[in-house]
Design a protein around this motif. Structure first.
Motif, mmCIF file in Angstrom:
data_model
loop_
_atom_site.group_PDB
_atom_site.id
_atom_site.type_symbol
_atom_site.label_atom_id
_atom_site.label_comp_id
_atom_site.label_asym_id
_atom_site.label_seq_id
_atom_site.Cartn_x
_atom_site.Cartn_y
_atom_site.Cartn_z
ATOM 1 N N PRO A 120 41.342 102.912 1.962
ATOM 2 C CA PRO A 120 42.152 103.692 1.261
ATOM 3 C C PRO A 120 42.549 104.954 2.227
ATOM 4 C CG PRO A 120 40.341 104.075 0.195
ATOM 5 C CD PRO A 120 40.115 102.925 1.080
ATOM 6 N N ASN A 121 41.661 105.484 3.128
ATOM 7 C CA ASN A 121 42.076 106.648 3.844
ATOM 8 C C ASN A 121 42.556 106.103 5.228
ATOM 9 O OD1 ASN A 121 41.285 108.204 1.828
ATOM 10 N ND2 ASN A 121 39.306 108.094 2.213
ATOM 11 N N ARG A 122 41.753 105.277 5.960
ATOM 12 C CA ARG A 122 42.396 104.864 7.362
ATOM 13 C C ARG A 122 43.107 103.612 7.593
ATOM 14 N NH1 ARG A 122 39.090 107.380 11.414
ATOM 15 N NH2 ARG A 122 40.257 106.172 12.855
ATOM 16 N N PRO A 169 45.039 101.817 4.889
ATOM 17 C CA PRO A 169 45.647 101.513 3.456
ATOM 18 C C PRO A 169 46.475 99.953 3.448
ATOM 19 C CG PRO A 169 46.863 103.437 4.558
ATOM 20 C CD PRO A 169 45.452 103.093 5.352
ATOM 21 N N LEU A 229 46.818 97.417 0.445
ATOM 22 C CA LEU A 229 48.347 96.897 -0.070
ATOM 23 C C LEU A 229 48.423 95.373 0.160
ATOM 24 C CD1 LEU A 229 51.389 97.518 -0.449
ATOM 25 C CD2 LEU A 229 51.775 97.114 2.112
ATOM 26 N N TYR A 253 52.358 96.188 10.123
ATOM 27 C CA TYR A 253 52.871 97.285 11.195
ATOM 28 C C TYR A 253 52.312 98.648 11.536
ATOM 29 C CZ TYR A 253 56.514 93.908 11.188
ATOM 30 O OH TYR A 253 57.094 92.704 11.020
ATOM 31 N N SER A 254 50.737 98.728 10.988
ATOM 32 C CA SER A 254 50.548 100.015 11.086
ATOM 33 C C SER A 254 49.058 99.860 11.716
ATOM 34 C CB SER A 254 50.179 100.708 9.533
ATOM 35 O OG SER A 254 49.303 99.839 8.658
ATOM 36 N N HIS A 255 48.701 98.750 12.501
ATOM 37 C CA HIS A 255 47.534 98.591 13.166
ATOM 38 C C HIS A 255 47.700 99.436 14.662
ATOM 39 C CE1 HIS A 255 46.092 94.705 11.226
ATOM 40 N NE2 HIS A 255 46.473 95.423 10.520
ATOM 41 N N PRO A 270 42.497 110.921 3.704
ATOM 42 C CA PRO A 270 43.748 110.016 3.819
ATOM 43 C C PRO A 270 44.502 110.485 5.048
ATOM 44 C CG PRO A 270 43.834 110.689 1.501
ATOM 45 C CD PRO A 270 42.684 111.580 2.343
ATOM 46 N N GLN A 271 44.753 109.632 5.879
ATOM 47 C CA GLN A 271 45.278 109.697 7.245
ATOM 48 C C GLN A 271 46.817 108.887 7.291
ATOM 49 O OE1 GLN A 271 42.608 108.865 10.300
ATOM 50 N NE2 GLN A 271 41.129 110.201 9.372
ATOM 51 N N THR A 309 53.197 104.344 14.093
ATOM 52 C CA THR A 309 53.273 103.254 14.619
ATOM 53 C C THR A 309 53.871 103.166 15.931
ATOM 54 O OG1 THR A 309 55.311 102.388 13.534
ATOM 55 C CG2 THR A 309 53.289 102.258 12.312
ATOM 56 N N LYS A 310 54.075 102.034 16.559
ATOM 57 C CA LYS A 310 54.330 101.704 17.899
ATOM 58 C C LYS A 310 56.117 101.850 17.808
ATOM 59 C CE LYS A 310 51.028 100.363 20.739
ATOM 60 N NZ LYS A 310 49.856 99.292 21.255
ATOM 61 N N ARG A 311 56.330 101.450 16.505
ATOM 62 C CA ARG A 311 57.968 101.572 16.235
ATOM 63 C C ARG A 311 58.258 102.813 15.785
ATOM 64 N NH1 ARG A 311 59.195 96.248 12.484
ATOM 65 N NH2 ARG A 311 59.150 94.852 14.128
ATOM 66 N N VAL A 335 53.274 106.092 8.758
ATOM 67 C CA VAL A 335 52.776 105.221 7.515
ATOM 68 C C VAL A 335 51.618 106.042 6.845
ATOM 69 C CG1 VAL A 335 51.771 102.747 6.966
ATOM 70 C CG2 VAL A 335 53.270 102.885 8.892
ATOM 71 N N ARG A 384 49.887 106.246 2.765
ATOM 72 C CA ARG A 384 49.716 105.496 1.279
ATOM 73 C C ARG A 384 51.040 105.500 0.491
ATOM 74 N NH1 ARG A 384 44.951 104.105 -0.414
ATOM 75 N NH2 ARG A 384 45.623 104.355 -2.595
ATOM 76 N N LEU A 406 53.749 103.108 1.647
ATOM 77 C CA LEU A 406 53.274 102.006 1.335
ATOM 78 C C LEU A 406 53.437 101.453 -0.044
ATOM 79 C CD1 LEU A 406 50.125 101.224 3.762
ATOM 80 C CD2 LEU A 406 52.577 100.388 4.037
#
Lengths: 291, 169
Positions: free
Chosen positions: A14-16, A18, A22, A276-278, B130-131, B135-137, B141, B143, B146
């Motif tokens: 949930p924190n790093r 999410p 999803l 897209y968030s890696h 929560p962090q 992103t690279k774009r 991002v 919670r 999303l």
């Protein structure tokens, strides 16, 4: 498939990441699986750090989380090998040791909770095996994952063996089969069963020692020509993904959690899987899959 | 720790030896016959000046404080390969945890990150907060973006449970 599980998220998801949460919610929906949120759940707690500190504190906090699932009346599903091993071990200890169970309940009683030992702790991988089954899984696949994949099990999905339903801890095959059922090819690579480096609290206490293991593992994966790594553990996922940045590696090996790769094969859009968030971009594999 | 350190060390401490063996639980370090199968699979090898079977051997001889002070127990990734490979059902990984427990009990140096994580969990219920990721774009991002539910606030009851468990120490 009318199945219901209590979703234990833990800390990292949930924190790093999410994005993994999803993907889990969307994949569960696509498979017709009901996931119930565990209101008030905390850290599992982190086995490496907490067990190093004191076993009883670890056991009490884990018991509190187990009680929440008991209240919901369903088994727990986790997507992190750390949470899985912590909760599963605590559940077994408490069920087997009446003295410890009484001692823990003595504390939980003050907070209107009691451990009964009514639920089981399952890993998402086990749930897919039990509730969907490998043959059925193939029928769900809409977009075969035409990739060369380095499968990483993560230590605590397999060990300790006496508490797991696995045939072999040194040469397991079930996860490779689950990955291949999605249309991918599981490639072999050197020291495949090696640890990602993060476990046992090493990522916290000795980040260099942890990254050294990560580096070695990822180099072997790159040398074998893998398009990506698929792992069923959020902590291994974090170590491989963030680790490449932390160690300044120029390997660019994309990492997918198993639930994300399953989502892709089910035909869910990358946005619905948080791809897209890696830290390490997964776009090369999306390109290969013609997205 | 090297052989030289061993020769200049205080010598075996039998009380501490018993304490460590008791904490190691059902996996008895004195059943070890030093075959080194545990060390053959240890992924932390390169950084372990002391190999797992040597740690078992030293604890068995009573050099517990010396092993704790070497800091080697903190390099174990708890991958449990040693536990599975041992023909005598000794679990070096569990012994490493026992040594870490003793380090806390004896007030020895423990990793600063551990105390930070312990107090973070006590205060907020989780190891991390929560962090947000960029992103690279160049898209932020989190919670909310999303479409995920808000993380629940830390409950006072959780903290009290934690504190009550600590009282048992």
């Amino acid at each position: 498939m009318a199945v219901r599980y209590a979703l234990f998220l833990g800390c990292i998801i949930p924190n790093r990441y999410p994005s993994i949460e999803l993907a889990t919610r969307n994949v569960a929906q696509a498979l017709g699986m009901e996931l119930v949120d565990m209101k008030g759940a905390s850290c599992c707690p982190a086995p490496g750090v907490f067990k190093s500190f004191d076993k009883f504190t670890w056991l009490t906090i884990a018991a509190r989380n187990l009680c929440i699932a008991e209240g919901l009346g369903c088994d727990i599903v986790t997507l992190c090998n750390g949470c899985y091993s912590s909760l599963k071990e605590a559940n077994i200890i408490l069920k087997e040791d009446a003295t410890l169970q009484d001692k823990v309940n003595g504390i939980l009683r003050d907070f209107n909770k009691k451990f009964y030992g009514k639920v089981e702790v399952r890993h998402f991988i086990e749930v897919v095996q039990r509730e969907v089954g490998i043959d059925n899984l193939r029928r769900f696949v809409k977009r075969p994952l035409r990739l060369n994949v380095a499968v990483h099990y993560g230590c605590h999905l397999l060990k300790p063996k006496r508490h797991r339903e696995v045939k072999s801890v040194e040469r397991p095959t079930f996860l490779d089969e689950l990955v291949e059922a999605l249309g991918a090819k599981s490639i072999s690579y050197r020291d495949k069963m090696m640890c990602c480096g993060a476990g046992g609290g090493v990522r916290a206490s000795n980040p260099d020692v942890a990254l050294d293991m990560t580096k070695e593992k990822l180099k072997n994966i790159k040398d074998a020509g893998a398009d990506c790594v698929i792992s069923p553990c959020a902590f291994c996922h974090l170590q491989f993904d963030r680790g490449q940045v932390e160690a300044g590696l120029q390997l660019n090996v994309p990492i997918l959690h198993y639930v994300q790769s399953l989502g892709l094969a089910l035909g869910l859009e990358p946005e619905k899987l948080g791809l897209y968030s890696h830290a390490i971009s997964v776009e090369p594999i999306l390109k290969k899959l013609a997205y | 720790m090297t052989l030289i350190d061993l020769m200049t060390s205080k010598g075996p401490d039998l009380g501490l030896r018993l304490k460590a063996l008791k904490k190691a639980g059902e996996h008895k370090p004195y059943d070890c016959y030093q075959c080194a199968r545990c060390s053959s699979g240890c992924p932390s090898m390169k950084l372990l000046e002391l190999k797992p079977h040597e740690v078992v051997g030293l604890v068995r001889m009573g050099f517990v404080e010396e092993v704790i002070e070497s800091g080697m127990a903190w390099a174990c990734a708890s991958c449990l390969k040693c536990k599975e490979r041992c023909p005598q059902d000794v679990a070096p990984a569990d012994l490493m945890l026992a040594l870490r427990n003793l380090a806390f009990e004896m007030g020895k140096e423990v990793p600063e990150a551990y105390t930070r994580i312990l107090s973070e969990v006590m205060e907020f219920g989780f190891v991390q907060r929560p962090q947000e990721v960029l992103t690279k774009r160049l898209v932020r991002v989190n919670r909310e973006r999303l479409g995920l539910p808000k993380m629940p606030e830390p409950s006072e009851r959780f903290k009290s449970t934690f504190l009550r468990a600590l009282e048992e120490l």
